[in-house]
Design a protein around this motif. Structure first.
Motif, short mmCIF file in Angstrom:
data_model
loop_
_atom_site.label_atom_id
_atom_site.label_comp_id
_atom_site.label_asym_id
_atom_site.label_seq_id
_atom_site.Cartn_x
_atom_site.Cartn_y
_atom_site.Cartn_z
N VAL A 75 0.86 -1.18 0.00
CA VAL A 75 0.00 0.00 0.00
C VAL A 75 0.90 1.23 0.00
O VAL A 75 1.73 1.40 0.90
CB VAL A 75 -0.93 0.02 1.23
CG1 VAL A 75 -1.77 1.30 1.24
CG2 VAL A 75 -1.83 -1.21 1.25
N THR A 76 0.76 2.08 -1.00
CA THR A 76 1.60 3.27 -1.09
C THR A 76 1.03 4.42 -0.27
O THR A 76 -0.16 4.45 0.06
CB THR A 76 1.73 3.75 -2.54
OG1 THR A 76 0.45 4.20 -3.00
CG2 THR A 76 2.23 2.63 -3.44
N SER A 77 1.88 5.39 0.00
CA SER A 77 1.43 6.60 0.69
C SER A 77 0.35 7.30 -0.12
O SER A 77 -0.67 7.75 0.43
CB SER A 77 2.61 7.55 0.91
OG SER A 77 3.55 7.00 1.79
N ASN A 94 11.11 6.73 -4.20
CA ASN A 94 10.09 7.47 -4.93
C ASN A 94 9.81 6.83 -6.27
O ASN A 94 8.66 6.76 -6.72
CB ASN A 94 10.53 8.92 -5.12
CG ASN A 94 10.36 9.74 -3.86
OD1 ASN A 94 9.44 9.51 -3.08
ND2 ASN A 94 11.25 10.70 -3.64
N THR A 95 10.84 6.34 -6.94
CA THR A 95 10.64 5.64 -8.21
C THR A 95 9.74 4.42 -8.01
O THR A 95 8.82 4.16 -8.79
CB THR A 95 11.99 5.19 -8.80
OG1 THR A 95 12.74 6.34 -9.17
CG2 THR A 95 11.81 4.30 -10.01
N VAL A 96 10.00 3.66 -6.95
CA VAL A 96 9.19 2.48 -6.68
C VAL A 96 7.74 2.87 -6.39
O VAL A 96 6.80 2.27 -6.92
CB VAL A 96 9.78 1.68 -5.51
CG1 VAL A 96 8.86 0.53 -5.12
CG2 VAL A 96 11.16 1.14 -5.87
N GLU A 97 7.56 3.90 -5.56
CA GLU A 97 6.19 4.36 -5.25
C GLU A 97 5.45 4.76 -6.53
O GLU A 97 4.29 4.40 -6.73
CB GLU A 97 6.27 5.56 -4.29
CG GLU A 97 6.79 5.24 -2.91
CD GLU A 97 5.72 4.65 -2.02
OE1 GLU A 97 4.62 5.22 -1.94
OE2 GLU A 97 5.99 3.60 -1.40
N PHE A 181 1.54 -8.01 -11.74
CA PHE A 181 2.72 -8.65 -11.15
C PHE A 181 3.65 -7.59 -10.55
O PHE A 181 4.21 -7.79 -9.47
CB PHE A 181 3.44 -9.46 -12.23
CG PHE A 181 4.61 -10.26 -11.71
CD1 PHE A 181 4.45 -11.14 -10.65
CD2 PHE A 181 5.86 -10.12 -12.29
CE1 PHE A 181 5.53 -11.88 -10.17
CE2 PHE A 181 6.94 -10.86 -11.83
CZ PHE A 181 6.78 -11.73 -10.76
N LEU A 182 3.78 -6.45 -11.23
CA LEU A 182 4.57 -5.35 -10.67
C LEU A 182 4.05 -4.92 -9.31
O LEU A 182 4.80 -4.76 -8.35
CB LEU A 182 4.52 -4.14 -11.63
CG LEU A 182 5.62 -3.97 -12.66
CD1 LEU A 182 5.28 -2.82 -13.58
CD2 LEU A 182 6.96 -3.73 -11.99
N VAL A 183 2.74 -4.73 -9.25
CA VAL A 183 2.13 -4.19 -8.03
C VAL A 183 2.08 -5.23 -6.92
O VAL A 183 2.44 -4.94 -5.76
CB VAL A 183 0.71 -3.67 -8.35
CG1 VAL A 183 -0.05 -3.33 -7.06
CG2 VAL A 183 0.80 -2.45 -9.24
#
Length: 445
Positions: A75-77, A94-97, A181-183
């Motif tokens: 779960v992202t910010s 930040n790139t990952v988010e 799959f990324l998420v």
């Protein structure tokens, strides 16, 4: 704490978790205690958060972790309606988010129309290798089991499977699978504890998957979305110090620009890929050179185009001397680039000959590319006066079209109907036209 507007994102997550306000507060308190920062929040605090009050940074971490554990996914910010904190995230973080948010929206059919509204930007800022090299600062990891090379290999293998599905069936169904799959998996791995070597390898594998997902977005004509995936691939490749994937993504961006007719931008991106590829093997060098040849020809640079073609042929000879397994650049792809160069330089007959050679050399498993490229070949066969041969080529593409879910393949079929319609007095053209009307949906007639 600060006050903002109502937090709809947090409300959605609480509903998805099936929790009351009090349950979320208790779970956040428990995680705070685990981390040595105990809280005494109750349901009234959660109500304040939902009304727009922003919890302190340490509390936000615990709320996100509680939701991650409950929902069994990252779960992202941003998803929770919280801003990123400079204390929480490095440049890589930040790139990952941002990649997670991009993938999550791409998974959601209700969001795809919004994503597709983004247009290709010639002025897109592309990060240079020095700007992304080795950005390996630590960032906040959730409670995920420490990962190793087996997890990296799993991401590599799954990416290969998604690519195979795209080759066979097109990207319309494969791209949401890649985004999911990324998420659902890769995001957690990127946040998990790992050794420096494993973390680099995982970011490289994630970069490959982001690039592939962008490539499949190109196939659907979602060019702004594709650019966003490509830029994330560049950032992750730089963080992983992975020259190969970085160059591959730049080369893909050059291909996209060329296909859209932005020759000058394609030249710039191709040059950037070549400059960043000192350790590239012959296959990648051949692909970069072939693409640079196409871009140069599109801008009218005949000498440059022919020089780059020779470079591609030399590199391909070296690759062929080592192995017959060419991966993502093979003799069929080289013949395609030769055809494109000839076409851009005005040799239409030579372009048809090279495209026919490309079709003969193409691997049988590459159905998606075959349907698209045969459609293009038929258009060019007709342009040089070979109507019946064009109808035969179009007919073979039409036969496989129902098995491919691809925006570019659909475009080729629409063009086929438009180009054949004026020739229906010819028996071959009439038969193809009638067959197309029976197979294709009315919207494509």
């Amino acid at each position: 704490m600060s006050k903002r507007g109502p937090n709809a994102g947090l409300a959605r997550l609480i509903g998805e978790a099936g929790w009351t306000h009090a349950q979320l507060a208790r779970q956040a308190n428990a995680i705070g205690t685990e981390n040595g920062t105990p809280f005494r929040y109750d349901e009234s605090a959660v109500t304040h958060w939902l009304n727009g009050t922003l919890p302190r940074v340490d509390a936000r971490k615990c709320v996100l972790e509680a939701l991650r554990r409950r929902l069994n996914r990252y779960v992202t910010s941003a998803e929770a309606g919280f801003p990123p904190s400079e204390r929480d995230y490095s440049a890589v973080g930040n790139t990952v988010e941002e990649l997670i948010e991009l993938g999550r929206q791409d998974m959601d059919p209700a969001r795809r129309g919004v994503l597709g509204a983004g247009l290709f930007s010639v002025a897109l800022t592309v990060p240079g290798w020095p700007d992304v090299l080795g950005r390996l600062e630590a960032f906040q990891a959730g409670r995920v089991t420490r990962i190793g090379m087996p997890e990296v290999q799993m991401v590599i293998d799954m990416t290969a499977k998604v690519s195979e599905l795209d080759d066979q069936f097109g990207g319309r169904h494969a791209r949401p699978m890649g985004a999911a799959f990324l998420v659902n998996t890769v995001a957690g791995y990127l946040k998990a504890p790992a050794s420096a070597d494993v973390r680099k390898a995982m970011m490289g594998a994630a970069s490959d998957l982001s690039y592939l997902t962008g490539y499949m977005a190109v196939d659907e004509g979602l060019h702004g979305l594709a650019q966003r995936y490509y830029v994330k691939a560049l950032e992750l490749a730089g963080a992983a110090e992975d020259h190969l994937t970085y160059c591959t993504a730049l080369r893909g961006m050059s291909v996209q620009a060329t296909d859209l007719g932005h020759g000058a931008r394609a030249v710039d991106l191709g040059e950037a890929a070549a400059a960043a590829s000192p350790a590239a093997g012959p296959r990648l060098l051949a692909f970069i050179a072939g693409q640079r040849a196409h871009a140069a020809a599109q801008t009218g640079d005949r000498m440059g185009a022919l020089r780059h073609l020779r470079e591609a042929e030399v590199a391909m000879d070296k690759a062929e001397s080592r192995t017959r397994m060419f991966g993502w650049y093979d003799p069929a792809a080289l013949s395609y680039h030769i055809s494109q160069v000839r076409y851009e330089l005005g040799d239409r007959t030579g372009a048809v000959d090279a495209m026919e050679e490309s079709d003969r050399l193409r691997h049988s498993s590459h159905r998606h590319t075959r349907v698209h490229r045969r459609g293009l070949l038929a258009e060019r066969q007709l342009a040089v006066g070979h109507l019946e041969l064009a109808c035969e080529t179009w007919g073979s593409a039409l036969e496989e079209w129902p098995l491919v879910q691809s925006g570019r393949a659909d475009d080729r079929m629409r063009t086929m109907v438009q180009m054949v319609r004026p020739h229906t007095k010819n028996a071959h053209a009439r038969a193809l036209y009638d067959r197309a009307r029976a197979v294709l949906p009315v919207s494509m007639h």
